[in-house]
Design a protein around this motif. Structure first.
Motif, short mmCIF file in Angstrom:
data_model
loop_
_atom_site.label_atom_id
_atom_site.label_comp_id
_atom_site.label_asym_id
_atom_site.label_seq_id
_atom_site.Cartn_x
_atom_site.Cartn_y
_atom_site.Cartn_z
N ASN A 1 0.80 -1.40 0.13
CA ASN A 1 0.17 -0.11 -0.04
C ASN A 1 0.75 1.30 -0.06
OD1 ASN A 1 0.95 -0.37 2.52
ND2 ASN A 1 -0.65 0.49 3.53
N LEU A 2 2.00 1.04 -0.06
CA LEU A 2 3.11 2.39 -0.18
C LEU A 2 3.41 2.75 -1.82
CD1 LEU A 2 5.71 1.66 2.55
CD2 LEU A 2 3.61 2.95 2.86
N LEU A 3 2.87 2.01 -2.48
CA LEU A 3 3.09 2.17 -3.99
C LEU A 3 2.39 1.58 -4.74
CD1 LEU A 3 4.57 3.90 -6.27
CD2 LEU A 3 6.39 2.21 -6.03
N VAL B 1 8.83 4.95 0.49
CA VAL B 1 9.36 4.16 -0.77
C VAL B 1 10.86 4.44 -0.75
CG1 VAL B 1 9.44 3.76 -3.24
CG2 VAL B 1 7.27 4.49 -1.78
N PHE B 2 11.30 5.63 -0.50
CA PHE B 2 12.49 6.15 -0.56
C PHE B 2 13.48 5.39 0.29
CE2 PHE B 2 15.49 9.68 -1.82
CZ PHE B 2 16.64 9.48 -1.04
N ARG B 3 12.97 5.37 1.66
CA ARG B 3 13.71 4.74 2.50
C ARG B 3 13.71 3.16 2.22
NH1 ARG B 3 12.53 2.54 7.42
NH2 ARG B 3 10.09 2.69 7.11
N HIS B 4 12.85 2.45 1.97
CA HIS B 4 12.80 0.99 1.80
C HIS B 4 13.78 0.86 0.39
CE1 HIS B 4 9.85 -0.78 4.53
NE2 HIS B 4 9.42 0.42 4.44
N ALA C 1 15.59 5.76 -10.55
CA ALA C 1 14.23 6.39 -9.91
C ALA C 1 14.66 7.95 -9.59
CB ALA C 1 13.70 5.70 -8.83
N ASN C 2 15.70 7.81 -8.64
CA ASN C 2 16.12 9.16 -8.04
C ASN C 2 17.66 9.36 -7.64
OD1 ASN C 2 16.53 11.12 -5.83
ND2 ASN C 2 14.33 10.86 -5.46
N LEU C 3 18.22 10.24 -8.06
CA LEU C 3 19.68 10.29 -8.03
C LEU C 3 19.90 10.25 -6.61
CD1 LEU C 3 22.52 10.84 -9.11
CD2 LEU C 3 22.14 13.37 -9.05
N ARG C 4 19.13 10.89 -5.49
CA ARG C 4 19.44 10.67 -4.09
C ARG C 4 19.43 9.20 -3.72
NH1 ARG C 4 16.13 13.47 -0.63
NH2 ARG C 4 14.57 13.40 -1.72
N ILE C 5 18.25 8.29 -4.27
CA ILE C 5 18.59 6.80 -4.10
C ILE C 5 19.75 6.49 -4.48
CG2 ILE C 5 17.35 4.95 -4.18
CD1 ILE C 5 14.61 6.06 -4.71
N ILE C 6 20.18 6.60 -5.75
CA ILE C 6 21.29 5.98 -6.22
C ILE C 6 22.57 6.33 -5.47
CG2 ILE C 6 22.89 6.03 -8.42
CD1 ILE C 6 20.12 6.55 -9.76
N GLU C 7 22.76 7.71 -5.10
CA GLU C 7 23.99 8.19 -4.22
C GLU C 7 24.08 7.57 -2.91
OE1 GLU C 7 24.45 12.59 -6.40
OE2 GLU C 7 23.14 12.51 -4.61
N ALA C 8 22.99 7.20 -2.24
CA ALA C 8 22.89 6.72 -1.01
C ALA C 8 23.03 5.21 -1.07
CB ALA C 8 21.39 6.67 -0.34
N VAL C 9 22.66 4.58 -2.13
CA VAL C 9 23.04 3.04 -2.44
C VAL C 9 24.49 2.99 -2.30
CG1 VAL C 9 22.75 1.00 -3.60
CG2 VAL C 9 20.81 2.58 -2.98
N VAL C 10 24.94 3.85 -3.49
CA VAL C 10 26.57 3.76 -3.76
C VAL C 10 27.27 4.01 -2.70
CG1 VAL C 10 27.87 4.86 -5.29
CG2 VAL C 10 25.98 4.11 -6.25
N ALA D 1 7.56 -1.24 -6.83
CA ALA D 1 6.24 -1.56 -6.11
C ALA D 1 6.03 -3.03 -5.96
CB ALA D 1 5.03 -1.20 -6.97
N GLY D 2 5.40 -3.41 -4.80
CA GLY D 2 5.34 -5.06 -4.39
C GLY D 2 5.27 -5.21 -2.85
N PHE D 3 6.64 -4.71 -2.32
CA PHE D 3 7.69 -4.30 -3.06
C PHE D 3 8.28 -5.55 -3.39
CE2 PHE D 3 8.14 -0.91 0.43
CZ PHE D 3 7.62 0.01 -0.31
#
Ligand code: ACO
Length: 329
Positions: free
Chosen positions: A192-194, A224-227, A258-267, A318-320
């Motif tokens: 239900n978050l996405l 969604v960002f956090r997960h 999806a989002n440059l900030r998600i990519i940077e955080a993972v990297v 989504a799903g996630f």
């Protein structure tokens, strides 16, 4: 645990609609700004299909490019797997429509619903079917016309998404090259978050449900960002560990765009330098299942991915659903 690759990439292709929607264009539609969108997402523009466009046309164009790139004829394809949540219709499977448009008359064809993870799910399923059932030429596609389910009055979501298609033709591995690792995960607890609540059995597309915009994308962006960050990091670390590798050992990382900030955080969490990370979210926005194969095709055609290069791929949706893989090009 290391694994012998059963499948390798023989060719790739992509297709995007011609029309580009810039952040400045969006400023005229909703209360947003180029500064906000760039700072929070890294997105500057996205390709958008004309209303009523067929996803199967976009996917077929990407598939034709991939077949040509691979030097494989349509009739040689024995399996087509299309990752999408925005097919032409609820049924039949859009993969069957692509099969017909391509003239791939010997192929088994089906759609796969794993949102942004559709392409990586498709790669693993393709490899498994090649190993178990003897399929030898497989077309794996990720394609979306997400703008067909965007609520253009919702600034929280409408700035994020774009349309496109990417494709890869797989063949048996030569022993060293191919899918070294794939890792898939799902967790329906956060469905239900996405989600897109309308159009299905629970909220069929009645006039009331459409007026309430249940047929559009609903999202809790922050959650969604956090997960996404946690799950993508976990998945990428795991596939690296299985091969006894670290982030810095990769020649290149292709994360879901999806989002440059998600990519940077993972990297950052995987201790990789950003110079080894491919980013095109600025030009396409989030194209969901299409994002990784579009990036893969751009890289292969630019000559920046030499044969033998070790590439990491990682996604979340989504799903996630989430997934990671290691590919020896
Ligand atoms: N323009 C201007 N302001 C906006 C916009 C916009 N387009 N959208 C939201 N805002 C406002 C909000 O209303 C809020 O205002 P307020 O503080 O007055 O309440 C403020 O900006 C901050 O909003 P947040 O939601 O806190 O912003 P956040 O930094 O979380 O960024 C975003 C939002 C970009 C959606 C982020 O949460 C995100 O990217 N989440 C992941 C979403 C995603 O990628 N989904 C796709 C599928 S899953 C995947 O592919 C990984």
């Amino acid at each position: 645990m290391q694994k012998t690759p059963h499948a390798m990439i023989l060719g790739t292709g992509r297709a995007v609609p011609e029309k580009i929607l810039t952040n400045a264009d969006l400023e005229r539609i909703v209360d947003t700004s180029d500064d906000w969108i760039v700072a929070r997402t890294g997105i500057r523009q996205r390709h958008v299909a004309a209303p009523g466009s067929a996803l199967s046309d976009l996917a077929t164009e990407a598939a034709r490019n991939a077949l040509q790139n691979a030097g494989v004829g349509a009739e040689e394809i024995d399996l087509i797997i299309l990752g999408t949540v925005t097919g032409d219709m609820k049924f039949p499977a859009t993969a069957c429509l692509v099969q017909e448009k391509l003239g791939a008359k010997n192929a088994v064809a089906f759609d796969l619903s794993a949102a942004c993870s559709g392409f990586l799910y498709g790669l693993q399923i393709a490899e498994g079917m090649m190993a178990s059932s003897g399929y030898r030429r497989v077309l794996v596609l990720g394609a979306e016309v997400l703008t067909s389910m965007v609520n253009w009055q919702d600034r929280d979501t409408c700035v994020l998404f774009g349309d496109g298609a990417g494709a890869a033709v797989l063949g048996p591995s030569d022993g060293g090259r191919g899918l070294l690792q794939t890792y898939l995960r799902s967790d329906g607890a956060h469905s239900n978050l996405l989600y897109n609540p309308g159009c299905g059995s629970v909220n069929p597309p009645t006039a009331e449900n459409v007026a309430a915009r249940l047929h559009t994308i609903h999202m809790e962006g922050k959650e969604v960002f956090r997960h996404a960050v946690t799950s993508m990091t976990e998945a990428l670390k795991l596939v690296l560990e299985r091969e006894g590798l670290r982030g810095e050992d990769l020649d290149l990382l292709i994360p879901h765009q999806a989002n440059l900030r998600i990519i940077e955080a993972v990297v950052k969490r995987c201790k990789m330098p950003m110079e080894k990370v491919y980013v095109n979210v600025d030009r396409y926005g989030n194209t969901s299942a299409a994002s990784i194969p579009i990036a893969l095709d751009e890289l292969r055609r630019s000559g920046d991915l030499r044969p033998g290069a070790l590439v990491g791929v990682v996604t979340f949706g989504a799903g996630f659903t989430w997934a990671a893989g290691l590919i020896r090009i």
